[in-house]
Design a protein around this motif. Sequence first.
Motif, PDB file in Angstrom:
ATOM      1  N   GLY A  42      -0.424   9.377  13.797  1.00  0.00           N
ATOM      2  CA  GLY A  42       0.828   9.487  14.545  1.00  0.00           C
ATOM      3  C   GLY A  42       2.053   9.660  13.674  1.00  0.00           C
ATOM      4  N   ASN A  43       1.852   9.659  12.359  1.00  0.00           N
ATOM      5  CA  ASN A  43       2.990   9.707  11.442  1.00  0.00           C
ATOM      6  C   ASN A  43       3.523  11.111  11.206  1.00  0.00           C
ATOM      7  OD1 ASN A  43       3.029   6.856  10.894  1.00  0.00           O
ATOM      8  ND2 ASN A  43       1.139   7.153   9.721  1.00  0.00           N
ATOM      9  N   ASN A  44       2.917  12.117  11.852  1.00  0.00           N
ATOM     10  CA  ASN A  44       3.434  13.475  11.777  1.00  0.00           C
ATOM     11  C   ASN A  44       4.268  13.842  12.999  1.00  0.00           C
ATOM     12  OD1 ASN A  44       2.116  13.735   9.355  1.00  0.00           O
ATOM     13  ND2 ASN A  44       0.489  15.063  10.110  1.00  0.00           N
ATOM     14  N   ASN A  45       4.408  12.930  13.929  1.00  0.00           N
ATOM     15  CA  ASN A  45       5.214  13.209  15.118  1.00  0.00           C
ATOM     16  C   ASN A  45       6.693  13.363  14.740  1.00  0.00           C
ATOM     17  OD1 ASN A  45       3.338  13.297  17.302  1.00  0.00           O
ATOM     18  ND2 ASN A  45       3.071  11.077  17.153  1.00  0.00           N
ATOM     19  N   MET A  73      13.646  11.746  23.673  1.00  0.00           N
ATOM     20  CA  MET A  73      12.410  12.259  23.064  1.00  0.00           C
ATOM     21  C   MET A  73      11.215  11.819  23.912  1.00  0.00           C
ATOM     22  SD  MET A  73      13.040  11.684  18.961  1.00  0.00           S
ATOM     23  CE  MET A  73      11.447  12.430  18.518  1.00  0.00           C
ATOM     24  N   GLU A  74      10.238  12.694  24.050  1.00  0.00           N
ATOM     25  CA  GLU A  74       9.069  12.400  24.869  1.00  0.00           C
ATOM     26  C   GLU A  74       7.872  12.063  23.995  1.00  0.00           C
ATOM     27  OE1 GLU A  74       8.317  15.572  27.587  1.00  0.00           O
ATOM     28  OE2 GLU A  74      10.260  15.396  28.579  1.00  0.00           O
ATOM     29  N   GLY A  75       7.135  11.045  24.408  1.00  0.00           N
ATOM     30  CA  GLY A  75       5.949  10.707  23.645  1.00  0.00           C
ATOM     31  C   GLY A  75       5.259   9.460  24.148  1.00  0.00           C
ATOM     32  N   ARG A  76       3.999   9.368  23.806  1.00  0.00           N
ATOM     33  CA  ARG A  76       3.198   8.185  24.135  1.00  0.00           C
ATOM     34  C   ARG A  76       3.200   7.190  22.979  1.00  0.00           C
ATOM     35  NH1 ARG A  76      -3.177   7.996  26.158  1.00  0.00           N
ATOM     36  NH2 ARG A  76      -3.554   5.827  25.527  1.00  0.00           N
ATOM     37  N   TYR A  77       3.384   7.713  21.766  1.00  0.00           N
ATOM     38  CA  TYR A  77       3.272   6.866  20.576  1.00  0.00           C
ATOM     39  C   TYR A  77       4.628   6.726  19.871  1.00  0.00           C
ATOM     40  CZ  TYR A  77      -1.591   8.052  21.411  1.00  0.00           C
ATOM     41  OH  TYR A  77      -2.816   8.236  22.010  1.00  0.00           O
ATOM     42  N   VAL A  78       4.916   5.499  19.441  1.00  0.00           N
ATOM     43  CA  VAL A  78       6.098   5.212  18.628  1.00  0.00           C
ATOM     44  C   VAL A  78       5.614   4.630  17.311  1.00  0.00           C
ATOM     45  CG1 VAL A  78       8.236   3.900  18.426  1.00  0.00           C
ATOM     46  CG2 VAL A  78       7.527   4.783  20.665  1.00  0.00           C
ATOM     47  N   ASN A  79       5.912   5.312  16.230  1.00  0.00           N
ATOM     48  CA  ASN A  79       5.491   4.863  14.905  1.00  0.00           C
ATOM     49  C   ASN A  79       6.686   4.441  14.078  1.00  0.00           C
ATOM     50  OD1 ASN A  79       3.032   6.263  15.743  1.00  0.00           O
ATOM     51  ND2 ASN A  79       2.447   6.252  13.577  1.00  0.00           N
ATOM     52  N   LEU A  80       6.483   3.438  13.243  1.00  0.00           N
ATOM     53  CA  LEU A  80       7.392   3.143  12.137  1.00  0.00           C
ATOM     54  C   LEU A  80       6.580   3.309  10.865  1.00  0.00           C
ATOM     55  CD1 LEU A  80       8.815   1.410  14.580  1.00  0.00           C
ATOM     56  CD2 LEU A  80      10.252   0.709  12.670  1.00  0.00           C
ATOM     57  N   GLY A 117       5.978  10.774  19.604  1.00  0.00           N
ATOM     58  CA  GLY A 117       5.270  11.974  20.038  1.00  0.00           C
ATOM     59  C   GLY A 117       3.942  11.641  20.683  1.00  0.00           C
ATOM     60  N   ASN A 118       3.102  12.658  20.835  1.00  0.00           N
ATOM     61  CA  ASN A 118       1.817  12.504  21.522  1.00  0.00           C
ATOM     62  C   ASN A 118       0.614  12.717  20.618  1.00  0.00           C
ATOM     63  OD1 ASN A 118       2.885  12.075  24.226  1.00  0.00           O
ATOM     64  ND2 ASN A 118       3.577  14.201  24.096  1.00  0.00           N
ATOM     65  N   SER A 119       0.873  13.066  19.365  1.00  0.00           N
ATOM     66  CA  SER A 119      -0.218  13.366  18.445  1.00  0.00           C
ATOM     67  C   SER A 119      -0.647  12.127  17.663  1.00  0.00           C
ATOM     68  CB  SER A 119       0.219  14.447  17.448  1.00  0.00           C
ATOM     69  OG  SER A 119      -0.758  14.632  16.437  1.00  0.00           O
ATOM     70  N   LEU A 120      -1.958  12.032  17.415  1.00  0.00           N
ATOM     71  CA  LEU A 120      -2.486  10.984  16.531  1.00  0.00           C
ATOM     72  C   LEU A 120      -2.877  11.557  15.167  1.00  0.00           C
ATOM     73  CD1 LEU A 120      -4.591   8.735  18.926  1.00  0.00           C
ATOM     74  CD2 LEU A 120      -2.434   8.182  17.800  1.00  0.00           C
ATOM     75  N   GLU A 121      -2.474  12.792  14.904  1.00  0.00           N
ATOM     76  CA  GLU A 121      -2.692  13.362  13.589  1.00  0.00           C
ATOM     77  C   GLU A 121      -1.984  12.504  12.541  1.00  0.00           C
ATOM     78  OE1 GLU A 121      -1.722  17.503  11.101  1.00  0.00           O
ATOM     79  OE2 GLU A 121      -1.241  17.335  13.244  1.00  0.00           O
ATOM     80  N   ASN A 122      -2.698  12.205  11.459  1.00  0.00           N
ATOM     81  CA  ASN A 122      -2.171  11.318  10.414  1.00  0.00           C
ATOM     82  C   ASN A 122      -1.692  10.010  11.029  1.00  0.00           C
ATOM     83  OD1 ASN A 122      -1.336  10.409   7.876  1.00  0.00           O
ATOM     84  ND2 ASN A 122       0.687  11.400   8.038  1.00  0.00           N
ATOM     85  N   GLU A 148       0.840  -1.191   0.000  1.00  0.00           N
ATOM     86  CA  GLU A 148       0.000   0.000   0.000  1.00  0.00           C
ATOM     87  C   GLU A 148       0.880   1.248   0.000  1.00  0.00           C
ATOM     88  OE1 GLU A 148      -2.138   0.398   3.726  1.00  0.00           O
ATOM     89  OE2 GLU A 148      -0.603  -0.749   4.772  1.00  0.00           O
ATOM     90  N   ALA A 149       0.248   2.387  -0.061  1.00  0.00           N
ATOM     91  CA  ALA A 149       0.977   3.655   0.058  1.00  0.00           C
ATOM     92  C   ALA A 149       1.165   3.978   1.538  1.00  0.00           C
ATOM     93  CB  ALA A 149       0.203   4.772  -0.636  1.00  0.00           C
ATOM     94  N   ASN A 150       2.385   4.333   1.893  1.00  0.00           N
ATOM     95  CA  ASN A 150       2.713   4.814   3.243  1.00  0.00           C
ATOM     96  C   ASN A 150       2.292   3.850   4.361  1.00  0.00           C
ATOM     97  OD1 ASN A 150       3.538   7.269   1.956  1.00  0.00           O
ATOM     98  ND2 ASN A 150       1.411   7.965   1.990  1.00  0.00           N
ATOM     99  N   PRO A 151       2.719   2.611   4.326  1.00  0.00           N
ATOM    100  CA  PRO A 151       2.342   1.683   5.406  1.00  0.00           C
ATOM    101  C   PRO A 151       2.958   2.120   6.737  1.00  0.00           C
ATOM    102  CG  PRO A 151       4.066   0.721   4.065  1.00  0.00           C
ATOM    103  CD  PRO A 151       3.651   1.986   3.360  1.00  0.00           C
ATOM    104  N   TRP A 152       2.246   1.838   7.821  1.00  0.00           N
ATOM    105  CA  TRP A 152       2.739   2.259   9.132  1.00  0.00           C
ATOM    106  C   TRP A 152       2.359   1.241  10.206  1.00  0.00           C
ATOM    107  CZ3 TRP A 152      -1.202   2.767  12.615  1.00  0.00           C
ATOM    108  CH2 TRP A 152      -2.482   3.045  12.114  1.00  0.00           C
TER     109      TRP A 152
END
Length: 330
Positions: free
Chosen positions: A267-270, A292-299, A260-265, A221-225
């Motif tokens: 979480g991929n905009n953190n 780095m501070e955050g609740r979410y870790v994205n790959l 980071g702490n954002s779920l915008e996109n 897919e496009a931009n898998p995360w």
Amino acid sequence: MQCIFFSVSVIQHAFFVSKTYGIIFLPYIFFFFSILKTILVSPLCRNRASRGAVIQSSTSGDWFAEKAIDGNRGLQQLYTGCSSTLNQTNPWWRVDLPHIYRVSRVVVTNRNDCCTEQINGAEIRIGNSLENNGNNNPICAVIPDIPAGESYRYSCGGMEGRYVNLIIPGNMKILTLCEVEVFGKENIAINGKAVQSSTLPYEANKAIDNADLYCTHTETEANPWWRLDLMDLQVIQEVIVTNRIDCCFEQINGAEIRIGNSLENNGNNNPICAVISSIPAGVSSTYTCNGMEGRYVNLFIPGDTKYLTLCEVQVYEEGMMKQAELFHQQ
């Protein structure tokens, strides 16, 4: 221990200020003690052995294996506070932590009466294997000797393992331990919840199961995360990513680690901790995130017709050094 030394300095500094200026500035004192509390419960200061499960090769009388992790170093109550095996070949003692930790140090307390030389030559081994009862795991240190009633510290440099063994190789040996303390950092990812952009066929939590047997897999897919929710704000020191060992290991190339702490996109905009240039097949690579501070870790792999496979993602929080930095900034 560094956590104790720093804690004492916090107390001394707080009382120095109040004495120097002839006042007790309560908000200031409360600030120092709040930092002290945080330090003492920081990952580097927790004795991981105290909640483990223990076993030993044999037991002499009521000197059970559990007495080496009961918080009593046996100095006042020797006959009720220490573990001991029988006289045997290759006596050993093992604690199951029961998660995988990066062990920074092991502290061993020797008996305070006779026979203190019996600890000489004991090996401290750390790892994840139970082959030969765990006694084939890598060596952290060999104990040359410990004086009567003393507690000696052995640095293990972040060795990874679930099991910590002490073994004395040789015939006609007795292993007596009045206390064993294990300090290190836990992979906090295993306590989180994982989701991913799509699933084919293995779900997102396969990357936080403390095993490399199965891996996550998105659809093409496009931009898998893939995203890990740590359930609370964390100060992250490093992220370790394990790549697949079969085909297509180059598909991880270009993946971004975002925290980071954002779920915008999703979480991929953190903010970005690191971009993975490549990871060889089956290898685990470490990426330093410098607190780095955050609740979410994205790959996240940007681009069209991509898919994301992760065999393991480990996340380690910052230890007391972050608290020390905060202290010095005030």
